[in-house]
Design a protein around this motif. Structure first.
Motif, mmCIF file in Angstrom:
data_model
loop_
_atom_site.group_PDB
_atom_site.id
_atom_site.type_symbol
_atom_site.label_atom_id
_atom_site.label_comp_id
_atom_site.label_asym_id
_atom_site.label_seq_id
_atom_site.Cartn_x
_atom_site.Cartn_y
_atom_site.Cartn_z
ATOM 1 N N ASN A 1 39.095 79.643 62.742
ATOM 2 C CA ASN A 1 40.381 80.383 62.476
ATOM 3 C C ASN A 1 40.535 81.151 63.777
ATOM 4 O O ASN A 1 39.655 81.849 64.464
ATOM 5 C CB ASN A 1 40.008 81.453 61.365
ATOM 6 N N GLY A 2 41.839 81.087 64.000
ATOM 7 C CA GLY A 2 42.212 82.002 65.142
ATOM 8 C C GLY A 2 42.183 81.405 66.489
ATOM 9 O O GLY A 2 42.178 82.003 67.667
ATOM 10 N N ARG B 1 46.061 94.436 63.813
ATOM 11 C CA ARG B 1 47.247 93.500 64.005
ATOM 12 C C ARG B 1 48.183 93.738 62.770
ATOM 13 O O ARG B 1 47.675 94.124 61.911
ATOM 14 C CB ARG B 1 46.605 92.035 64.147
ATOM 15 N N ARG C 1 41.266 92.972 51.147
ATOM 16 C CA ARG C 1 42.065 93.843 50.433
ATOM 17 C C ARG C 1 41.698 93.760 48.957
ATOM 18 O O ARG C 1 41.905 95.154 48.397
ATOM 19 C CB ARG C 1 43.638 93.421 50.592
ATOM 20 N N ARG D 1 63.779 98.247 54.502
ATOM 21 C CA ARG D 1 64.273 99.256 55.350
ATOM 22 C C ARG D 1 65.351 99.154 56.146
ATOM 23 O O ARG D 1 66.290 99.809 56.420
ATOM 24 C CB ARG D 1 63.201 100.105 56.018
ATOM 25 N N ALA E 1 55.104 90.954 47.476
ATOM 26 C CA ALA E 1 54.465 91.657 47.957
ATOM 27 C C ALA E 1 54.192 92.953 46.961
ATOM 28 O O ALA E 1 53.057 93.837 46.878
ATOM 29 C CB ALA E 1 55.003 92.344 49.215
ATOM 30 N N HIS F 1 54.851 94.841 56.553
ATOM 31 C CA HIS F 1 54.935 96.068 57.128
ATOM 32 C C HIS F 1 53.821 96.962 57.500
ATOM 33 O O HIS F 1 53.715 98.039 57.967
ATOM 34 C CB HIS F 1 56.199 96.945 56.569
ATOM 35 N N LEU G 1 50.293 89.309 51.894
ATOM 36 C CA LEU G 1 49.937 90.820 52.695
ATOM 37 C C LEU G 1 51.226 91.691 52.796
ATOM 38 O O LEU G 1 52.489 90.750 52.649
ATOM 39 C CB LEU G 1 49.378 90.438 54.265
ATOM 40 N N PHE G 2 51.105 92.613 53.075
ATOM 41 C CA PHE G 2 52.196 93.694 53.253
ATOM 42 C C PHE G 2 52.559 93.405 54.649
ATOM 43 O O PHE G 2 51.958 93.721 55.653
ATOM 44 C CB PHE G 2 51.929 95.080 52.866
ATOM 45 N N TYR H 1 54.912 104.339 43.314
ATOM 46 C CA TYR H 1 53.979 104.018 44.741
ATOM 47 C C TYR H 1 54.471 102.504 45.150
ATOM 48 O O TYR H 1 54.494 102.439 46.247
ATOM 49 C CB TYR H 1 52.412 104.074 44.315
ATOM 50 N N LEU I 1 46.540 95.852 42.862
ATOM 51 C CA LEU I 1 45.753 96.966 43.494
ATOM 52 C C LEU I 1 45.899 98.329 42.995
ATOM 53 O O LEU I 1 45.403 99.328 43.603
ATOM 54 C CB LEU I 1 46.320 96.794 45.283
ATOM 55 N N PHE J 1 45.442 99.962 51.282
ATOM 56 C CA PHE J 1 46.431 100.189 50.360
ATOM 57 C C PHE J 1 45.961 100.391 49.042
ATOM 58 O O PHE J 1 46.483 101.568 48.389
ATOM 59 C CB PHE J 1 47.243 98.878 50.319
ATOM 60 N N LEU K 1 48.656 87.162 62.481
ATOM 61 C CA LEU K 1 47.451 86.544 62.177
ATOM 62 C C LEU K 1 47.406 85.103 62.192
ATOM 63 O O LEU K 1 48.421 84.387 61.959
ATOM 64 C CB LEU K 1 46.963 87.247 60.778
ATOM 65 N N SER K 2 46.374 84.342 62.351
ATOM 66 C CA SER K 2 46.301 82.969 62.112
ATOM 67 C C SER K 2 46.089 82.753 60.524
ATOM 68 O O SER K 2 45.767 83.770 59.945
ATOM 69 C CB SER K 2 45.264 82.224 62.683
ATOM 70 N N GLY K 3 46.430 81.628 60.067
ATOM 71 C CA GLY K 3 46.280 81.353 58.471
ATOM 72 C C GLY K 3 44.872 81.779 57.858
ATOM 73 O O GLY K 3 44.975 82.236 56.656
ATOM 74 N N GLY K 4 43.652 81.471 58.558
ATOM 75 C CA GLY K 4 42.523 81.792 58.091
ATOM 76 C C GLY K 4 42.273 83.365 58.169
ATOM 77 O O GLY K 4 41.764 84.092 57.342
ATOM 78 N N GLU K 5 42.715 84.110 59.263
ATOM 79 C CA GLU K 5 42.622 85.443 59.238
ATOM 80 C C GLU K 5 43.224 86.172 58.360
ATOM 81 O O GLU K 5 42.877 87.089 57.611
ATOM 82 C CB GLU K 5 43.193 85.773 60.969
ATOM 83 N N SER L 1 51.906 89.338 60.594
ATOM 84 C CA SER L 1 52.621 88.195 61.467
ATOM 85 C C SER L 1 51.871 87.812 62.675
ATOM 86 O O SER L 1 52.229 86.508 63.367
ATOM 87 C CB SER L 1 54.160 88.782 61.889
ATOM 88 N N ARG M 1 54.742 82.673 67.491
ATOM 89 C CA ARG M 1 53.160 82.024 67.785
ATOM 90 C C ARG M 1 53.085 81.128 68.652
ATOM 91 O O ARG M 1 54.000 80.338 68.563
ATOM 92 C CB ARG M 1 52.525 81.431 66.254
ATOM 93 N N GLN N 1 51.880 75.050 58.277
ATOM 94 C CA GLN N 1 50.606 75.497 57.455
ATOM 95 C C GLN N 1 51.144 76.113 56.160
ATOM 96 O O GLN N 1 50.625 76.069 55.171
ATOM 97 C CB GLN N 1 49.999 76.216 58.253
#
Ligand SMILES: Nc1ncnc2c1ncn2[C@@H]1O[C@H](COP(=O)(O)OP(=O)(O)OP(=O)(O)O)[C@@H](O)[C@H]1O
Ligand SMILES: Nc1ncnc2c1ncn2[C@@H]1O[C@H](COP(=O)(O)OP(=O)(O)OP(=O)(O)O)[C@@H](O)[C@H]1O
Ligand SMILES: [Mg+2]
Ligand SMILES: [Mg+2]
Lengths: 225, 350, 270, 270, 350
Positions: free
Chosen positions: B34-35, E131, E148, D190, D166, E91, E88-89, D179, D173, E100, E136-140, E134, D270, B84
């Motif tokens: 990964n990565g 990081r 989380r 935003r 999200a 932002h 994932l969030f 929240y 969570l 979180f 991150l790689s897919g696995g990360e 956006s 990327r 992916q």
């Protein structure tokens, strides 16, 4: 075609207090105003439009200064003519519940007063009248024109407002209180034929000055010159 | 050589540096942790990013060259890309997703749809052709992504982990399709984490670590001599670093006897196949020269085999039959004996 | 009991309270207005040709304005959001400035540029005898100048938020930049474009100051409903209010019809 | 040569042409205005206390309006976009109607509800002696009524477009609805909220008709810059233009500063 | 029983209908084809959707009950959910993503971050804590999603294909972690397409097809007697439907002799392990009672074994050693002989 019609019609720029009179005339089949197109706005923006080349035939305004400037800039076909006079009144709620009778009453501390802003013709006239009578008032608002002052009275937001007599009589929602001090200011409406679109403007001017026009003006509360 | 790529590019803290080429009709698998930069490499070839330095050329056409500044934008490269994360068009139905590339090339709606249906049929996605992407399961969405990329009949297909979300039978089916699709005029790059996929589907494998190519070779070359721990690991082999001295290999505190080999004293990598290690409840007697005591760290069990992960002194995986495992009466945490023949320990220069 | 699906997210109390207050704030004046309007004279007002003429003119010009704003504003928003042209920040700011100008001044600015004595207007006049002020196109220009920034800003924020992955996918499928734009970017941003168009249309429909200054007040050509209303307030407040209520109800119908069609088609639960 | 990354998407020609025309359309009148303005009298105008007073009042009220609009409008937008309250379509339409009303009529509607004789205003007056018209709060109310819908619509479209995944993740969570709203929904939206706030602020800053009708024109309390400009146009056009240019330049600074901070932080290649 | 679920729900054209329960500390794997309803089931348990009919209860608490209308929203269920698409969030930084849930439960920023770092450390994500998603790689990204969900120490963890994007070593590491994490107070539901994962990580396996549970059981129960083709397939077994008559099993045109079995004439499912089939270049002599001629459809090769897919008359997979395969000198499309002992053909009622 439509361009023919356009050339036949004449555009009349007029101060907004003249709306009713001119509408009355244009509804009269025998009047020359049948073929006229009326445009109302504040004198300042009308004269700006004249300068910018608006196809105007006749300009009727209560604002001496604007008329003079147009004449000076060469937009007048002939000298301006006075077509009517008006006077100031105190507009109060219908029935005059606060019993306002004199200019002095406008200084009552509990009274909400609207006047026109300095700079616009009505504001200048109002100020002149109050100055001549040596009366200091504290209005809550300085409105942009007569229409706005009147609307505030009609809607009950203020107890009194200084407006043109013709405006006060145009609606039954307000009562007009005549004050002698109003005679101190002469309010005149000038008509000016404009050079940009010479045509049938003289017919219109003649009608305004003639029998039919003067009759219409009288009916709407104007005083004849 | 159809594609000749020399890609050097910085992505965040990663320095990608990969040179390789692909023949017409060849399938190349790209493997790596990964990565490692696999997706970044594929994106660069697709033209979604440009090389910082280097050159990518396809036949006689230059696609991307830092020196001359030449850059051919993705839509003018004859590629197909299975992302992916699928990247379906959320506002189009499955059918219109697949037809998109055809429509973009000027084919009429009706024709494009007809051809899209054919492709969907092939990948088994016809049953949800009317759905919107938000109404698809993970695997269904991946199926559509594959169909969409195939529909334009590209000359170079880029697959970024295309089978990861597929179920067992869909995956088997997809692999079969992948093999069947092979044709002399289409080259393919397949990013995968699956050793079986890399070994069975690719003509050659590129192993990337940390942005750099650590090994390129045919599957059998890699199997015979994996050049890094990761490569060995992905192939299911045990790779151990050690020092060779004559026929004695020392790995940490352990010492193993190795079989016939060239003279290469010094640092070596030793490869031990999981199957070649035997496990015993008690210390075994007899031929194997290498015998040691260890403990069970993990047990992976499938229908036909059990993979036992051993702990210190030698972290290796051992594969035994389920029957053999049951006979050991062992469990995670328990101690046992391991043995491997000297001839089964192959060494390569590190 | 409502028919709300049981699992749906409940509104946080604070949100519900604030939102409800906002609704009341909007509803109250409209309600008061509706009460005050002399509905009995509806037929008279509708029969008044001048009124219907102004209403039609308003509808036509505001729709034309909105269409033009979309045609030019969406590309502009795209350039602002996606391209790397130099001075982007500055251009964005300039293109939104006309929102901030008092409308009357906006009208003066238009006269100064497109009027007979204007920088460009003079050329137009001299070369092709085209005189814009006091014509229906002038109304549209005035509305555009004041209202189009609403579209540009809204759509740009839409573009900025939409992910570029789908666009990348489209490019790898051989789609030209224009095809990507029209078939991927725009559809993915359609709710922002619609919102922007509604804002622009609304702003154009209510436009008064710039119009009367630049286009004047000619019945049938430039006298839009807001201008007619403004003048009617002088002579006949009730008529003015009635006309306005008509416009409001017309808008209500359009808004209800429009939004239902677009919003909410996206997403879905598993 | 530009510093554009080689792989970035080129603007489709048509977009570039249309967008550029739009830019010219916006720049031209502002340029003409800037040329026409008598910059030499700048010092005089700036020294004029009435002008600076109006400028300050405009800035203060428009900022307050924007703040209130965000506080109430974002929750309202959320309710419209996400809740399943009955009559949502209707409420949305009603809350955006005040945009469509000619501003003067909006002022009348406010008088009819919050004025001295208004439905609610009368109660306020009789019970706590509160009189809104002709006060600074009235200016804010007038601006709010006219400008807040711009925020509501923009933000709602933002909410509608933002995926709920999200938010779902946040709920699993253990995040309470509030929240989730404040830490996930709002940050994810935003750019739309900022765009809405800028639109609202701009609309409020230029507001004239509703303000003068509902709040009147009293120096220091309700005479905002647009009103001052309008009146100055009657007497001294040059001053009026100069004041407007000041406002434009102020806005320019704010817009340039604001947008750079927010847009563009999202995404990455990327 | 900690979780008792009886879920009936309609999703598009799929009717989900699943009843099962989970013990405290138990790990359940959910397997099934793409679109079977696995994600839908997990979402319902998480409270992101409600049952149309049925009931979900946790200990003495009812979470969701169609009859009474009771519904506990997700934030008040002690769950952790690793989404199939990570969710994932965008932002928030990696660290703040992990923190979180802790922040949401009222823990201060500094404390939450400290604890988030601990969790990230465990899953090996500390190196990219700063990081943005956006970057991150897919696995990360999948690693972060796992961290989380774990950070809030949930009582019921829901994993939706959590290892799909991980590389070989990360996956092995993640599995090891998964085993290590097992603790008596945390129950786990693991959706997976990987037989090894299901068999080695789960106490019990639920197989879903078309929205309905086709089998629930321990890994060894499923291995011993897979109830459907899909279950057999995912476990790497061959499952064949046929009619049994005495010891003769007919499958299409083929007839096989089966070993000892209960009397169950009629429709049966026969299970044949890939390893128990032998391949030969020429017709073999000797003991196996079942011998037939077939062709090679596909070959999957790894370091230690080769999987050969045979075509008509019996579509089965056969596993042989690489050496054995090489000795066959065969290839895809070639003919060869297959044989299986009668005792290796197990039959179960269909
Ligand atoms: N925009 C970015 N900014 C900084 N770093 C990035 C960015 N995008 C990717 N990276 C980093 O670049 C490296 C390579 O990423 P890439 O996606 O190419 O990996 P990969 O080999 O595809 O991994 P995986 O198998 O997990 O998908 C990773 O470490 C990733 O975190
Ligand atoms: N919003 C929706 N509308 C209609 N159908 C839907 C919707 N969401 C999901 N589906 C369908 O419901 C079925 C179950 O989907 P689900 O995501 O639960 O499958 P899954 O078992 O998780 O599959 P995978 O292994 O591919 O992730 C699928 O056929 C899917 O297409
Ligand atoms: Mg990747
Ligand atoms: Mg799923």
């Amino acid at each position: 075609g439509s361009s023919d019609q356009r050339s036949e019609t004449t555009v009349v720029f007029a101060a907004s207090s003249l709306v009713d009179v001119l509408n009355d005339l244009s509804n009269d089949d025998e009047s020359a105003f049948v073929r006229a197109v009326m445009s109302f706005a504040s004198s300042a923006s009308l004269s700006a439009q004249v300068v910018d080349g608006a196809p105007v035939g006749l300009f009727v305004s209560a604002d001496r200064q604007q008329i003079d400037e147009l004449v000076a800039a060469g937009y007048g076909l002939s000298d301006p003519r006075v077509v009517a006079r008006n006077s100031l009144v105190i507009a109060v709620e219908a029935g005059n519940p606060l019993g306002i009778q004199t200019l002095d009453d406008l200084t009552r501390s509990d009274l909400l007063l609207a006047v026109a802003a300095p700079g616009v013709p009505l504001g200048e006239y109002s100020e002149a009248m109050l100055r001549a009578a040596d009366i200091e008032v504290s209005p809550v608002t300085f409105e942009a024109d007569a229409r706005a002052v009147l609307a505030k009275v009609v809607l009950g937001e203020v107890d009194a407002g200084i407006v043109y007599a013709t405006d006060a009589t145009s609606t039954s929602d307000v009562a007009a209180v005549y004050v002698p001090e109003a005679d101190a200011v002469a309010i005149e409406y000038f008509a000016l034929e404009i050079t940009t679109t010479p045509g049938r403007s003289s017919a219109l001017l003649n009608e305004l000055l003639g029998e039919r026009g003067q009759q219409a003006l009288l009916q709407r509360g104007f005083v004849l010159p | 050589m159809t594609l000749v790529a020399d890609v050097r590019r910085r992505i965040g803290s990663l320095q990608l540096d990969a040179s390789f080429s692909i023949d017409k009709g060849e399938t190349i698998a790209v493997v790596g942790p990964n990565g490692a930069g696999k997706t970044s490499l594929v994106r660069t070839i697709a033209g979604l990013a440009a090389v910082d330095e280097g050159r990518i050329a396809w036949d006689e056409f230059v696609w991307d060259e830092s020196g001359s500044g030449v850059f051919v934008s993705p839509e003018r490269r004859p590629i197909g890309y299975v992302f992916q994360d699928h990247a379906l068009f959320e506002h189009l139905s499955v059918l219109d997703n697949v037809a998109f590339g055809l429509r973009a090339s000027g084919i009429g709606r009706r024709d494009a749809r007809t051809r899209a249906r054919v492709v969907l049929e092939i990948v088994g996605g016809l049953k949800f052709e009317q759905r919107m992407p938000s109404e698809l399961s993970g695997g269904e969405s991946q199926t559509v992504a594959i169909a969409r990329a195939l529909a334009t009949e590209p000359k170079l297909m880029l697959f970024d982990e295309p089978f990861a979300a597929l179920d067992t039978s869909a995956r088997a089916e997809a692999r079969r399709l992948f093999v069947a699709m092979a044709n002399p005029s289409m080259s393919r790059i397949l990013v995968t984490h699956d050793a079986v996929e890399a070994l069975t589907l690719a003509d050659r494998i590129i192993a990337i670590e940390d942005g750099s190519i650590v090994q390129i070779g045919t599957p059998s070359e890699l199997l015979a001599m994996p050049r890094s721990h990761f490569v060995a690991e992905i192939l299911g082999l045990n790779a151990l670093s050690g020092q060779l001295n004559g026929d004695q290999l020392s790995i940490g505190s352990m010492s193993l006897t190795v079989g016939a080999h060239e003279a290469l004293d010094g640092n070596v990598i030793a490869i031990i196949r999981p199957r070649s290690v035997s496990l015993h409840q008690t210390r075994p007697e007899g031929s194997p020269r290498n015998v040691w005591n260890s403990s069970v760290v993990a047990v992976d069990r499938t229908a036909d085999r059990v993979r036992v992960q051993l702990g210190a002194p030698l972290n290796i995986s051992v594969e035994v039959t389920p029957a053999g495992f049951d006979a050991l009466h062992t469990e995670v945490g328990a101690d046992l004996w391991a043995s491997v023949k000297a001839s089964e320990v192959a060494v390569h220069p590190a | 009991m409502t028919t709300r699906a049981r699992h749906e997210q409940r509104a946080p109390l604070l949100l519900a309270v604030l939102g409800t207050l906002a609704v009341i704030f909007f509803v109250l004046p409209l309600f008061a207005l509706a009460v005050r309007v002399p509905w009995s004279s509806l037929v008279d007002v509708l029969g008044n040709e001048a009124t219907t003429e102004a209403l039609m003119l308003s509808i036509i010009t505001s729709v034309i304005t909105t269409a033009i704003a979309v045609i030019f504003g969406v590309p502009l928003a795209w350039l602002l959001a996606r391209s790397t042209m130099p001075g982007r920040q500055m251009i964005r700011a300039i293109c939104t400035l006309s929102m901030v100008l008092p409308p009357v001044v906006a009208g003066v600015a238009l006269l100064a540029s497109l009027g007979r004595r204007g920088v460009v207007g003079q050329l137009l006049n001299d070369w092709i005898g085209l005189r814009l002020p006091f014509t229906m196109p002038a109304v549209v220009i005035a509305q555009l100048f004041v209202a189009m920034p609403f579209l540009v800003l809204t759509v740009e924020s839409g573009f900025a938020r939409s992910s570029t992955t789908a666009e990348e996918a489209a490019r790898t499928l051989g789609a030209s930049p224009w095809y990507v734009f029209s078939r991927v970017t725009v559809p993915a941003t359609r709710s922002a474009i619609l919102a922007g168009a509604v804002l622009t249309w609304a702003r154009a429909l209510g436009e008064f100051g710039a119009t009367i200054t630049f286009a004047g007040n000619f019945p049938g050509a430039t006298r839009t409903l807001p201008i007619a209303t403004y003048l009617a307030l002088e002579t006949n407040v009730d008529d003015a209010l009635l006309i306005s209520m008509l416009m409001v109800m017309l808008s209500l119908v359009i808004l209800v019809a429009l939004r239902g069609r677009w919003i909410g088609a996206i997403g879905g639960a598993r």
